[in-house]
Design an enzyme around this catalytic site. Sequence first.
Site, PDB file in Angstrom:
ATOM      1  N   LYS A 202     -10.161   6.552  -5.781  1.00 46.86           N
ATOM      2  CA  LYS A 202      -9.885   5.655  -4.661  1.00 46.86           C
ATOM      3  C   LYS A 202      -9.462   4.267  -5.152  1.00 46.86           C
ATOM      4  CE  LYS A 202     -10.002   3.582  -0.726  1.00 46.86           C
ATOM      5  NZ  LYS A 202      -9.156   3.829   0.395  1.00 46.86           N
ATOM      6  N   ALA A 250       9.266  -6.652  -1.909  1.00 47.14           N
ATOM      7  CA  ALA A 250       8.805  -8.000  -2.274  1.00 47.14           C
ATOM      8  C   ALA A 250       8.522  -8.810  -1.016  1.00 47.14           C
ATOM      9  CB  ALA A 250       9.877  -8.689  -3.109  1.00 47.14           C
ATOM     10  N   GLY A 255      -2.100  -7.819   2.057  1.00 45.76           N
ATOM     11  CA  GLY A 255      -3.302  -8.300   2.737  1.00 45.76           C
ATOM     12  C   GLY A 255      -4.064  -7.093   3.255  1.00 45.76           C
ATOM     13  N   CYS A 258      -8.353  -3.735   2.726  1.00 41.69           N
ATOM     14  CA  CYS A 258      -8.580  -2.821   1.598  1.00 41.69           C
ATOM     15  C   CYS A 258      -8.085  -3.353   0.256  1.00 41.69           C
ATOM     16  CB  CYS A 258      -7.915  -1.481   1.901  1.00 41.69           C
ATOM     17  SG  CYS A 258      -8.410  -0.817   3.493  1.00 41.69           S
ATOM     18  N   ARG A 325      -7.279  -9.127   8.941  1.00 43.66           N
ATOM     19  CA  ARG A 325      -8.136  -9.406   7.791  1.00 43.66           C
ATOM     20  C   ARG A 325      -7.280  -9.658   6.538  1.00 43.66           C
ATOM     21  NH1 ARG A 325     -12.303  -4.569   8.307  1.00 43.66           N
ATOM     22  NH2 ARG A 325     -10.479  -3.607   9.292  1.00 43.66           N
TER      23      ARG A 325
HETATM   24  C1  UGA Z   1      -4.191   0.858   2.121  1.00 42.98           C
HETATM   25  C2  UGA Z   1      -3.687   2.120   1.413  1.00 42.98           C
HETATM   26  O1  UGA Z   1      -2.263   2.214   1.556  1.00 42.98           O
HETATM   27  C3  UGA Z   1      -4.353   3.370   1.980  1.00 42.98           C
HETATM   28  O2  UGA Z   1      -3.940   4.518   1.244  1.00 42.98           O
HETATM   29  C4  UGA Z   1      -5.879   3.218   1.853  1.00 42.98           C
HETATM   30  O3  UGA Z   1      -6.553   4.325   2.423  1.00 42.98           O
HETATM   31  C5  UGA Z   1      -6.312   1.961   2.588  1.00 42.98           C
HETATM   32  O4  UGA Z   1      -5.621   0.819   2.023  1.00 42.98           O
HETATM   33  C6  UGA Z   1      -7.804   1.835   2.391  1.00 42.98           C
HETATM   34  O5  UGA Z   1      -8.240   1.636   1.264  1.00 42.98           O
HETATM   35  O6  UGA Z   1      -8.532   2.059   3.354  1.00 42.98           O
HETATM   36  P1  UGA Z   1      -3.647  -0.338   4.447  1.00 42.98           P
HETATM   37  O7  UGA Z   1      -4.611  -1.397   4.032  1.00 42.98           O
HETATM   38  O8  UGA Z   1      -3.704   0.193   5.827  1.00 42.98           O
HETATM   39  O9  UGA Z   1      -3.780   0.939   3.483  1.00 42.98           O
HETATM   40  O10 UGA Z   1      -2.205  -0.964   4.270  1.00 42.98           O
HETATM   41  P2  UGA Z   1      -0.890  -0.673   3.417  1.00 42.98           P
HETATM   42  O11 UGA Z   1       0.105  -0.013   4.249  1.00 42.98           O
HETATM   43  O12 UGA Z   1      -1.212  -0.050   2.117  1.00 42.98           O
HETATM   44  O13 UGA Z   1      -0.398  -2.173   3.151  1.00 42.98           O
HETATM   45  C7  UGA Z   1      -1.239  -3.100   2.461  1.00 42.98           C
HETATM   46  C8  UGA Z   1      -0.532  -4.429   2.310  1.00 42.98           C
HETATM   47  O14 UGA Z   1       0.515  -4.340   1.352  1.00 42.98           O
HETATM   48  C9  UGA Z   1       0.105  -4.965   3.608  1.00 42.98           C
HETATM   49  O15 UGA Z   1      -0.186  -6.339   3.731  1.00 42.98           O
HETATM   50  C10 UGA Z   1       1.590  -4.741   3.380  1.00 42.98           C
HETATM   51  O16 UGA Z   1       2.389  -5.676   4.070  1.00 42.98           O
HETATM   52  C11 UGA Z   1       1.687  -4.954   1.859  1.00 42.98           C
HETATM   53  N1  UGA Z   1       2.864  -4.289   1.252  1.00 42.98           N
HETATM   54  C12 UGA Z   1       2.985  -2.944   1.313  1.00 42.98           C
HETATM   55  C13 UGA Z   1       3.807  -5.054   0.588  1.00 42.98           C
HETATM   56  O17 UGA Z   1       3.705  -6.301   0.511  1.00 42.98           O
HETATM   57  N2  UGA Z   1       4.869  -4.419  -0.001  1.00 42.98           N
HETATM   58  C14 UGA Z   1       5.021  -3.088   0.040  1.00 42.98           C
HETATM   59  O18 UGA Z   1       6.009  -2.579  -0.543  1.00 42.98           O
HETATM   60  C15 UGA Z   1       4.056  -2.311   0.718  1.00 42.98           C
END
Ligand code: UGA
Length: 436
Positions: A202, A250, A255, A258, A325
């Site tokens: 994880k 980029a 944020g 998680c 968050r």
């Molecule tokens: C993330 C993981 O993707 C899930 O697999 C995991 O289960 C979850 O955390 C957790 O640990 O519970 P999540 O927090 O919903 O999921 O969000 P993401 O879609 O992963 O995005 C996280 C952050 O990264 C966002 O702020 C998003 O804007 C940013 N991001 C994402 C970028 O800046 N660039 C990207 O290319 C992708």
Amino acid sequence: MNVAVLGLGYVGLVAATALAGAGHHVLGIDLDKNKTQALQNGRLPLYEPGIDELLRQGISKGTLRFSNVTDVVELNCELVMVAVSTPSLPNGAADLSQVKSALKWIIEKTKKPVVVVMKSTVPPGTGRKLIDMYFSSNPLKHQYVSNPEFLKEGQALKDWYHPDRIVIGSECNEAVKKVKELYVNTGAPVVVTDTTTAEMIKYAANAFLATRISFINEIAGLCDLTGANIDDVTKGIALDPRIGTNFLKAGIGYGGSCFPKDVRALDFLSTANGYNFELLKAVINVNNRQRFWPVSRLKQRLGDLAGKVVAILGLAFKPGTDDVRESPALYIIHLLMEEGALVRAHDPIAMANAARFLPPEVTFTETAMEALHGAGAAVLTTEWPELVNLAWPEVAHCMQPPRIVIDGRNCLPAKALLSCGLVYIGIGRQPPGASL
Ligand code: UGA
């Protein structure tokens, strides 16, 4: 199967509604009585697409019920899923107090052995310690399984029903078999391992994805300095199947509830074990730095920000959720306000949540256009489709000179904005030779 889900945040609610939707009998339990009462009446405390329908169905069929912890006299189920939060402590470590209270409570409320399924994200090695602390001496011989979740907010149900993989960590084959039954129709590959390895999977997954984001942000910064274009660089590397396209966007950084906390917790765990995980420290530093980027660009262009109106488009940490968050937008607003800027903010669904964490001086507007009206600068902080597809000629008309639009998510049509007379600034997207 009779399942109890303990902790009704994003993960717990998705699990409870999805399991009920799959035909299990589910009891959702939480400390917050208002929350469980509202849920029993079909009202959700958060936004996550699709779970409203499952909640309605589950309640009307009687397969989904909710209860406050104090109202549960005895837990009558085969399996208890623990989905309480593990927030960051000030030193970066994961706070396991809710997990520990949950296990104590389970022991108190059970008269028969149960399989305890840990969905909360806990640092590698935690499961073994918890087994020693709570279950080894317990005559009921409860079984412990680490079953990390890989749900993305905004698409959590889809991820639940169509996961890439199921990870089950346990020293007990029978418990593994029982947990496998929960996912029998998903067709996903199952990785069965020991508890510590499951926990590490994880953290490694989240840390790796966060690393990709910080890596591409570093390259984008270098693109700004050299005149290379980050969109083409990303395309050029992503076509290599060993690299691929995902998590290479980029912007103002990651944020959410998680990535920031899990990466910090892994860093803390490394340090606590005498191990210097240098790469992870760099990932954190780069992510923190990204939030300053829009503010320093605005200062370069506008000079003193005191009294200048800046529109913030998007407050959620990503589109498709009302979760704010560790949202980069909130950090950016605080930085702008420290500089004396007047902030007007809009988000399609996250304004009420954001208002709880922002100073009263922030003006929230019903529409994006209202936020932009008379503003000399705007920062796109969450790539909601309705914000990406704004009528840009109209935006140019209603903004004040110098009409700067900072694209914090590299998602806006730069040429279209420029042709409307807006000053477009993306990350690593400057035309060659442009002054920074
Ligand atoms: C993330 C993981 O993707 C899930 O697999 C995991 O289960 C979850 O955390 C957790 O640990 O519970 P999540 O927090 O919903 O999921 O969000 P993401 O879609 O992963 O995005 C996280 C952050 O990264 C966002 O702020 C998003 O804007 C940013 N991001 C994402 C970028 O800046 N660039 C990207 O290319 C992708």
